[in-house]
Design a protein around this motif. Structure first.
Motif, PDB file in Angstrom:
ATOM      1  N   TRP A  95     -13.920 -83.764 -11.008  1.00  0.00           N
ATOM      2  CA  TRP A  95     -13.262 -84.143 -12.254  1.00  0.00           C
ATOM      3  C   TRP A  95     -13.684 -83.166 -13.357  1.00  0.00           C
ATOM      4  O   TRP A  95     -14.887 -83.022 -13.652  1.00  0.00           O
ATOM      5  CB  TRP A  95     -13.652 -85.562 -12.652  1.00  0.00           C
ATOM      6  CG  TRP A  95     -13.066 -86.597 -11.751  1.00  0.00           C
ATOM      7  CD1 TRP A  95     -11.963 -87.356 -11.985  1.00  0.00           C
ATOM      8  CD2 TRP A  95     -13.538 -86.994 -10.452  1.00  0.00           C
ATOM      9  NE1 TRP A  95     -11.713 -88.196 -10.922  1.00  0.00           N
ATOM     10  CE2 TRP A  95     -12.665 -87.997  -9.965  1.00  0.00           C
ATOM     11  CE3 TRP A  95     -14.613 -86.603  -9.634  1.00  0.00           C
ATOM     12  CZ2 TRP A  95     -12.833 -88.607  -8.733  1.00  0.00           C
ATOM     13  CZ3 TRP A  95     -14.776 -87.203  -8.408  1.00  0.00           C
ATOM     14  CH2 TRP A  95     -13.899 -88.200  -7.967  1.00  0.00           C
ATOM     15  N   LYS A  96     -12.716 -82.501 -13.958  1.00  0.00           N
ATOM     16  CA  LYS A  96     -13.021 -81.515 -14.999  1.00  0.00           C
ATOM     17  C   LYS A  96     -13.413 -82.202 -16.307  1.00  0.00           C
ATOM     18  O   LYS A  96     -12.808 -83.190 -16.706  1.00  0.00           O
ATOM     19  CB  LYS A  96     -11.796 -80.624 -15.258  1.00  0.00           C
ATOM     20  CG  LYS A  96     -11.579 -79.537 -14.236  1.00  0.00           C
ATOM     21  CD  LYS A  96     -10.428 -78.636 -14.675  1.00  0.00           C
ATOM     22  CE  LYS A  96     -10.229 -77.480 -13.709  1.00  0.00           C
ATOM     23  NZ  LYS A  96      -9.116 -76.596 -14.138  1.00  0.00           N
ATOM     24  N   LYS A  97     -14.417 -81.638 -16.978  1.00  0.00           N
ATOM     25  CA  LYS A  97     -14.784 -82.105 -18.307  1.00  0.00           C
ATOM     26  C   LYS A  97     -13.849 -81.460 -19.329  1.00  0.00           C
ATOM     27  O   LYS A  97     -13.434 -80.318 -19.173  1.00  0.00           O
ATOM     28  CB  LYS A  97     -16.236 -81.738 -18.629  1.00  0.00           C
ATOM     29  CG  LYS A  97     -17.266 -82.509 -17.823  1.00  0.00           C
ATOM     30  CD  LYS A  97     -18.677 -82.112 -18.198  1.00  0.00           C
ATOM     31  CE  LYS A  97     -19.013 -82.505 -19.619  1.00  0.00           C
ATOM     32  NZ  LYS A  97     -20.428 -82.229 -19.974  1.00  0.00           N
ATOM     33  N   SER A  98     -13.546 -82.205 -20.397  1.00  0.00           N
ATOM     34  CA  SER A  98     -12.728 -81.678 -21.488  1.00  0.00           C
ATOM     35  C   SER A  98     -13.482 -81.936 -22.788  1.00  0.00           C
ATOM     36  O   SER A  98     -13.563 -83.079 -23.257  1.00  0.00           O
ATOM     37  CB  SER A  98     -11.356 -82.366 -21.512  1.00  0.00           C
ATOM     38  OG  SER A  98     -10.581 -81.893 -22.590  1.00  0.00           O
ATOM     39  N   GLN A  99     -14.059 -80.859 -23.370  1.00  0.00           N
ATOM     40  CA  GLN A  99     -14.901 -80.998 -24.557  1.00  0.00           C
ATOM     41  C   GLN A  99     -14.600 -79.875 -25.534  1.00  0.00           C
ATOM     42  O   GLN A  99     -14.377 -78.729 -25.159  1.00  0.00           O
ATOM     43  CB  GLN A  99     -16.378 -80.976 -24.139  1.00  0.00           C
ATOM     44  CG  GLN A  99     -17.376 -81.103 -25.268  1.00  0.00           C
ATOM     45  CD  GLN A  99     -17.799 -79.761 -25.838  1.00  0.00           C
ATOM     46  OE1 GLN A  99     -17.780 -78.752 -25.139  1.00  0.00           O
ATOM     47  NE2 GLN A  99     -18.157 -79.754 -27.110  1.00  0.00           N
TER      48      GLN A  99
ATOM     49  N   ASP B 222     -17.279 -81.688 -31.407  1.00  0.00           N
ATOM     50  CA  ASP B 222     -17.924 -82.996 -31.237  1.00  0.00           C
ATOM     51  C   ASP B 222     -17.108 -83.938 -30.369  1.00  0.00           C
ATOM     52  O   ASP B 222     -17.530 -85.064 -30.096  1.00  0.00           O
ATOM     53  CB  ASP B 222     -18.138 -83.654 -32.614  1.00  0.00           C
ATOM     54  CG  ASP B 222     -19.116 -82.873 -33.472  1.00  0.00           C
ATOM     55  OD1 ASP B 222     -20.003 -82.204 -32.883  1.00  0.00           O
ATOM     56  OD2 ASP B 222     -18.990 -82.910 -34.712  1.00  0.00           O
ATOM     57  N   PHE B 223     -15.925 -83.455 -29.953  1.00  0.00           N
ATOM     58  CA  PHE B 223     -15.044 -84.321 -29.157  1.00  0.00           C
ATOM     59  C   PHE B 223     -15.274 -84.104 -27.672  1.00  0.00           C
ATOM     60  O   PHE B 223     -15.379 -82.971 -27.204  1.00  0.00           O
ATOM     61  CB  PHE B 223     -13.580 -84.036 -29.481  1.00  0.00           C
ATOM     62  CG  PHE B 223     -12.614 -84.694 -28.534  1.00  0.00           C
ATOM     63  CD1 PHE B 223     -12.304 -86.039 -28.630  1.00  0.00           C
ATOM     64  CD2 PHE B 223     -12.017 -83.963 -27.505  1.00  0.00           C
ATOM     65  CE1 PHE B 223     -11.424 -86.652 -27.765  1.00  0.00           C
ATOM     66  CE2 PHE B 223     -11.137 -84.562 -26.620  1.00  0.00           C
ATOM     67  CZ  PHE B 223     -10.838 -85.912 -26.758  1.00  0.00           C
ATOM     68  N   GLU B 224     -15.363 -85.191 -26.928  1.00  0.00           N
ATOM     69  CA  GLU B 224     -15.418 -85.127 -25.467  1.00  0.00           C
ATOM     70  C   GLU B 224     -14.509 -86.208 -24.904  1.00  0.00           C
ATOM     71  O   GLU B 224     -14.712 -87.402 -25.161  1.00  0.00           O
ATOM     72  CB  GLU B 224     -16.849 -85.316 -24.951  1.00  0.00           C
ATOM     73  CG  GLU B 224     -16.939 -85.151 -23.440  1.00  0.00           C
ATOM     74  CD  GLU B 224     -18.365 -85.035 -22.940  1.00  0.00           C
ATOM     75  OE1 GLU B 224     -18.568 -85.125 -21.715  1.00  0.00           O
ATOM     76  OE2 GLU B 224     -19.269 -84.851 -23.767  1.00  0.00           O
ATOM     77  N   SER B 225     -13.499 -85.782 -24.185  1.00  0.00           N
ATOM     78  CA  SER B 225     -12.499 -86.715 -23.676  1.00  0.00           C
ATOM     79  C   SER B 225     -13.090 -87.640 -22.627  1.00  0.00           C
ATOM     80  O   SER B 225     -13.893 -87.229 -21.790  1.00  0.00           O
ATOM     81  CB  SER B 225     -11.324 -85.935 -23.070  1.00  0.00           C
ATOM     82  OG  SER B 225     -10.402 -86.820 -22.465  1.00  0.00           O
ATOM     83  N   GLU B 226     -12.694 -88.909 -22.705  1.00  0.00           N
ATOM     84  CA  GLU B 226     -13.108 -89.881 -21.698  1.00  0.00           C
ATOM     85  C   GLU B 226     -12.192 -89.829 -20.477  1.00  0.00           C
ATOM     86  O   GLU B 226     -12.538 -90.350 -19.427  1.00  0.00           O
ATOM     87  CB  GLU B 226     -13.099 -91.291 -22.288  1.00  0.00           C
ATOM     88  CG  GLU B 226     -14.142 -91.485 -23.388  1.00  0.00           C
ATOM     89  CD  GLU B 226     -14.135 -92.907 -23.935  1.00  0.00           C
ATOM     90  OE1 GLU B 226     -13.311 -93.714 -23.438  1.00  0.00           O
ATOM     91  OE2 GLU B 226     -14.944 -93.210 -24.835  1.00  0.00           O
TER      92      GLU B 226
END
Length: 432
Positions: A320-324, A327-331
């Motif tokens: 699962w790719k992280k999306s950041q 200060d935002f980091e997608s859940e």
């Protein structure tokens, strides 16, 4: 000085580019994709090495279905190339494609060969351990089984679709599988609906018991249920009925044939799998039999091909790719749609079996199942498969058998200290 050999592989030819670390193209040529063409590439590499004494030689190509297997295996196993330290790498075509996209140029096989060599020159390639022949032989069987299973599933779907035309209430009334040999013979070939509906109850029950070889616990009740389903169903005209009967008979024979082929492939898988040293490692996990274990090992090959369990999971597409940003980091982290789908299939199937047989994995599955309101089973199963990757990696890398999680109650301080020492020296593999 280093030498990078880029090979663009197709079914009939090998386009090759010899590029040194100073970005000098030593030679470009097109050869046949056979033992003669591959041997000429080898001789050119040896000749350049005698002239320049390279400190490193890398031979690279894309993983192009079956076409890259022979040249990669031949060069990877060649003693002369091994003696001079030549490294053979097979890269994901998507990585090469993205690299080529950086340049505004034509698309030809010769340019592709140069860009493969150029990609190697930048040193961002993944190191590859060429699979040994025994794993490739097993892979032919496990992948063929996967493909036959897909065909079998499709045939069953078409059979059910046409069976609905013939008797639309059957699946609602009858709780036994329509794909058993008895039911398929009854509805696909032997009798019309009116014949079955008009048969004496005892006669139909006797037919079911004889064809089912006594496996039906209450054949009379089943016969009564079938006749009720027929009476409640719509009737087709003769033309439509004849067409549906032909289709049902055709798919019934196909399903029987494919089932037989699956059994033959599974016999071959088990015979070949038993000679592999890793066989007992995965078979020791409750719920993983020889077929699932073979499917996993055939795709992984030598576990040394992967540095970590995370790399193995990414290779299987359980990632699962992280999306950041700032200060935002997608859940929301959707699973990637790449990876080896054969390995993912066998891992997911194995995970489904393990969670039914191993309490630790059952608990984890249920926890993930309850976390979301939609697609619960599918999501929980994929997450369980990801957890299973860690276990597979540990067992294969350490050549260990699975040890289930135990509940141990030490009765004294000495026993407790001994227990702690045991846990430190021999980790419980079941706790991943």
């Amino acid at each position: 000085m280093k030498l990078f050999v880029g090979i663009d592989v197709s079914s009939k030819k090998l386009d090759v580019c010899f590029l040194d670390s100073e970005d000098t193209r030593l030679k470009e040529e097109t050869l046949s994709n056979d033992i003669n063409g591959a041997s000429k590439i080898k001789e050119s590499i040896l000749a350049y090495n005698r002239q320049f004494h390279y400190e490193k030689i890398v031979i690279g190509m894309e993983s192009t279905s079956v076409f890259s297997f022979h040249p990669a295996t031949l060069m990877g196993d060649d003693k002369d190339l091994q003696r001079i330290g030549a490294e053979v790498v097979v890269q994901n075509p998507k990585a090469i494609y993205r690299f080529k996209g950086l340049f505004e140029e034509d698309k030809t096989d010769r340019i592709d060969a140069f860009r493969i060599a150029d990609f190697l020159r930048f040193g961002r390639y993944n190191k590859t351990v060429i699979k040994e022949e025994k794993y490739m032989a097993l892979q032919r069987l496990t992948r063929s089984r996967y493909q036959v299973i897909q065909q079998l599933t499709e045939c069953k779907q078409h059979f059910l679709e046409n069976l609905y035309y013939k008797c639309n209430t059957l699946s609602n009334e009858v709780d036994t599988s329509v794909f058993g040999s008895t039911m398929m013979e009854l509805f696909a070939d032997s009798f019309s609906l009116d014949d079955i509906a008009q048969m004496e109850l005892q006669e139909l029950a006797l037919f079911l018991q004889k064809k089912g070889k006594g496996r039906f616990s209450d054949p009379e009740k089943l016969a009564k249920t079938i006749q009720k389903a027929i009476r409640d169903s719509y009737r087709l005209g003769k033309v439509m009925q004849d067409s549906v009967d032909i289709v049902l008979a055709t798919y019934a024979k196909l399903i029987q044939t494919l089932k037989k082929q699956v059994k033959e492939l599974e016999k071959g898988i088990e015979a070949l799998f038993d000679i592999l040293p890793e066989a007992q490692c995965l078979k020791s996990v409750p719920g993983i039999g020889p077929v699932y274990a073979a499917g996993i090992i055939a795709e992984i090959g030598q576990i040394e091909r992967f540095e970590t369990q995370a790399q193995l999971a990414k290779y299987a597409g359980l990632y699962w790719k992280k999306s950041q940003s700032g200060d935002f980091e997608s859940e929301r982290t959707p699973r990637v749609r790449t990876g080896n789908h054969y390995l993912r299939y066998y891992l997911v199937e194995a995970a489904n079996s393990v969670q039914r047989n191993e309490p630790v994995y059952r608990e984890f599955y249920l926890k993930k199942y309850k976390e979301v309101p939609k697609y619960q089973h599918k999501r929980a199963l994929v997450m369980t498969a990801r957890k299973l990757v860690r276990l597979v990696d540990v067992l294969l890398r350490n050549h260990q058998l699975y040890t289930p999680k135990r509940s141990v109650q030490p009765k004294s301080k000495i026993a407790f200290e001994s227990f702690q020492q045991t846990r430190t020296s021999v980790p419980v593999i079941g706790r991943v």
